[in-house]
Design a protein around this motif. Sequence first.
Motif, PDB file in Angstrom:
ATOM      1  N   HIS A 143      59.619  24.911  32.248  1.00 31.92           N
ATOM      2  CA  HIS A 143      57.994  24.497  32.419  1.00 31.92           C
ATOM      3  C   HIS A 143      57.561  25.641  33.723  1.00 31.92           C
ATOM      4  O   HIS A 143      56.177  25.434  33.847  1.00 31.92           O
ATOM      5  CB  HIS A 143      58.104  23.237  32.979  1.00 31.92           C
ATOM      6  CG  HIS A 143      58.348  22.168  31.736  1.00 31.92           C
ATOM      7  ND1 HIS A 143      57.438  21.826  30.889  1.00 31.92           N
ATOM      8  CD2 HIS A 143      59.594  21.680  31.679  1.00 31.92           C
ATOM      9  CE1 HIS A 143      57.880  21.137  29.956  1.00 31.92           C
ATOM     10  NE2 HIS A 143      59.356  20.945  30.329  1.00 31.92           N
TER      11      HIS A 143
ATOM     12  N   SER B 195      53.650  24.848  33.043  1.00 27.40           N
ATOM     13  CA  SER B 195      53.228  23.404  32.166  1.00 27.40           C
ATOM     14  C   SER B 195      52.164  22.766  33.166  1.00 27.40           C
ATOM     15  O   SER B 195      52.509  22.607  34.301  1.00 27.40           O
ATOM     16  CB  SER B 195      54.401  22.686  31.730  1.00 27.40           C
ATOM     17  OG  SER B 195      55.102  23.636  30.934  1.00 27.40           O
ATOM     18  N   PRO B 196      51.347  21.678  32.648  1.00 28.37           N
ATOM     19  CA  PRO B 196      50.650  20.920  33.204  1.00 28.37           C
ATOM     20  C   PRO B 196      51.580  19.839  33.976  1.00 28.37           C
ATOM     21  O   PRO B 196      52.547  19.671  33.598  1.00 28.37           O
ATOM     22  CB  PRO B 196      49.690  20.114  32.164  1.00 28.37           C
ATOM     23  CG  PRO B 196      49.670  21.305  31.247  1.00 28.37           C
ATOM     24  CD  PRO B 196      50.786  21.993  31.015  1.00 28.37           C
ATOM     25  N   ARG B 197      51.066  19.367  35.024  1.00 27.38           N
ATOM     26  CA  ARG B 197      51.911  18.396  35.743  1.00 27.38           C
ATOM     27  C   ARG B 197      52.415  17.317  34.991  1.00 27.38           C
ATOM     28  O   ARG B 197      53.550  16.814  34.980  1.00 27.38           O
ATOM     29  CB  ARG B 197      51.228  17.953  37.140  1.00 27.38           C
ATOM     30  CG  ARG B 197      52.005  17.077  37.807  1.00 27.38           C
ATOM     31  CD  ARG B 197      51.377  16.579  39.344  1.00 27.38           C
ATOM     32  NE  ARG B 197      51.944  15.324  39.794  1.00 27.38           N
ATOM     33  CZ  ARG B 197      52.957  15.729  40.680  1.00 27.38           C
ATOM     34  NH1 ARG B 197      53.245  17.086  41.044  1.00 27.38           N
ATOM     35  NH2 ARG B 197      53.546  14.872  41.308  1.00 27.38           N
ATOM     36  N   PRO B 198      51.570  16.497  33.991  1.00 26.72           N
ATOM     37  CA  PRO B 198      51.884  15.420  33.386  1.00 26.72           C
ATOM     38  C   PRO B 198      53.056  15.717  32.390  1.00 26.72           C
ATOM     39  O   PRO B 198      53.989  14.976  32.420  1.00 26.72           O
ATOM     40  CB  PRO B 198      50.801  15.034  32.565  1.00 26.72           C
ATOM     41  CG  PRO B 198      49.670  15.460  33.305  1.00 26.72           C
ATOM     42  CD  PRO B 198      49.932  16.828  33.783  1.00 26.72           C
ATOM     43  N   LYS B 199      52.941  16.849  31.926  1.00 26.10           N
ATOM     44  CA  LYS B 199      54.252  17.513  31.042  1.00 26.10           C
ATOM     45  C   LYS B 199      55.288  17.591  31.556  1.00 26.10           C
ATOM     46  O   LYS B 199      56.394  17.232  31.117  1.00 26.10           O
ATOM     47  CB  LYS B 199      53.851  18.721  30.208  1.00 26.10           C
ATOM     48  CG  LYS B 199      54.623  19.052  29.227  1.00 26.10           C
ATOM     49  CD  LYS B 199      53.993  20.346  28.313  1.00 26.10           C
ATOM     50  CE  LYS B 199      55.295  20.830  27.118  1.00 26.10           C
ATOM     51  NZ  LYS B 199      54.572  21.852  26.354  1.00 26.10           N
ATOM     52  N   VAL B 200      55.364  18.110  32.863  1.00 23.88           N
ATOM     53  CA  VAL B 200      56.655  18.036  33.820  1.00 23.88           C
ATOM     54  C   VAL B 200      57.159  16.875  33.954  1.00 23.88           C
ATOM     55  O   VAL B 200      58.363  16.549  34.095  1.00 23.88           O
ATOM     56  CB  VAL B 200      56.315  19.187  34.788  1.00 23.88           C
ATOM     57  CG1 VAL B 200      57.599  19.326  35.820  1.00 23.88           C
ATOM     58  CG2 VAL B 200      55.933  20.595  34.480  1.00 23.88           C
TER      59      VAL B 200
ATOM     60  N   GLU C  28      56.654  14.132  32.431  1.00 22.50           N
ATOM     61  CA  GLU C  28      57.264  13.413  31.404  1.00 22.50           C
ATOM     62  C   GLU C  28      58.755  13.990  31.067  1.00 22.50           C
ATOM     63  O   GLU C  28      59.471  13.191  30.741  1.00 22.50           O
ATOM     64  CB  GLU C  28      56.331  13.944  30.146  1.00 22.50           C
ATOM     65  CG  GLU C  28      56.904  13.128  28.725  1.00 22.50           C
ATOM     66  CD  GLU C  28      56.096  13.528  27.557  1.00 22.50           C
ATOM     67  OE1 GLU C  28      56.572  13.314  26.450  1.00 22.50           O
ATOM     68  OE2 GLU C  28      54.976  14.230  27.619  1.00 22.50           O
ATOM     69  N   ALA C  29      59.068  15.309  31.233  1.00 19.26           N
ATOM     70  CA  ALA C  29      60.170  15.829  31.171  1.00 19.26           C
ATOM     71  C   ALA C  29      61.201  15.216  32.026  1.00 19.26           C
ATOM     72  O   ALA C  29      62.489  15.003  31.846  1.00 19.26           O
ATOM     73  CB  ALA C  29      60.354  17.230  31.081  1.00 19.26           C
TER      74      ALA C  29
ATOM     75  N   ARG D 254      62.417  11.828  31.052  1.00 20.60           N
ATOM     76  CA  ARG D 254      63.074  11.557  30.003  1.00 20.60           C
ATOM     77  C   ARG D 254      64.456  12.099  30.377  1.00 20.60           C
ATOM     78  O   ARG D 254      65.373  11.275  30.043  1.00 20.60           O
ATOM     79  CB  ARG D 254      62.771  12.624  28.956  1.00 20.60           C
ATOM     80  CG  ARG D 254      63.462  12.539  27.860  1.00 20.60           C
ATOM     81  CD  ARG D 254      62.710  13.524  26.618  1.00 20.60           C
ATOM     82  NE  ARG D 254      62.253  14.604  26.813  1.00 20.60           N
ATOM     83  CZ  ARG D 254      61.007  14.903  27.121  1.00 20.60           C
ATOM     84  NH1 ARG D 254      60.015  14.122  27.083  1.00 20.60           N
ATOM     85  NH2 ARG D 254      60.985  16.296  27.293  1.00 20.60           N
TER      86      ARG D 254
END
Length: 232
Positions: free
Chosen positions: A180, A188-193, A195-196, A199
């Motif tokens: 990311h 990557s956008p913070r929300p995507k990070v 989310e990763a 998970r």
Amino acid sequence: MAVHTSSAAEAAAPTTRERILSEALNLFAQSGYGGASMRELARRVGIRESSLYNHFSGKAAILEAIVAEHGPASSASRLKEPRYRQLARQPAAFCRQFALDLVEQWSDPREHQFQKVITAERNRVPGIRAKFADHFYAREQSMMTDYFRGFALAGLVTTPDPRETARLFAAGLIYIRLEHYVMGAAPSPRPKVIEAIDRYLAFFLSLIAAGNGEDNKKRKPKGETRGKAAPD
């Protein structure tokens, strides 16, 4: 009132040493360690070149100070803070706090500059590679191992080897950083990070059965040893 405001502003202003390190990080990232000069650094800081030597013995000492304040060094320093000590019996909260602090660190432009500098210079400046890889990574890894050993001895996680568990935790986070923040054309956008991160944490914590003691006892497979951490 104006006096108090002035005093507060002065207290918040960076010291000369901090300004030197900040400008040196910028300069090393732009020109490389070899291409950076003390004269240019002094110009950027706004002091005489001779004044730099009141704070550092030379350019190598400045780079060592930068290494001592970024990357694994900053992570190791965080692990000694009271807010982490308070999580010494909360493995899930500890892991999440550590991961979120890393996201903040990865998002800092100074950290991007530092990684650029250390990647380029660690093989060119005597002692920097050993100081970075051996001292700081070893320090961070040792402290992480201590936390996971404590979790295991308290019956809060299941692991035959706290050191390898700490390394596994770090490895997953490193992969997220590569995916990311490093390999893509842009971070990557913070929300995507996040989310990763969420998970990965759910997966990792399920592997070590992190939770409260009673829940862990119910989930413990037959023959599994709990609370006996293997020596390093």
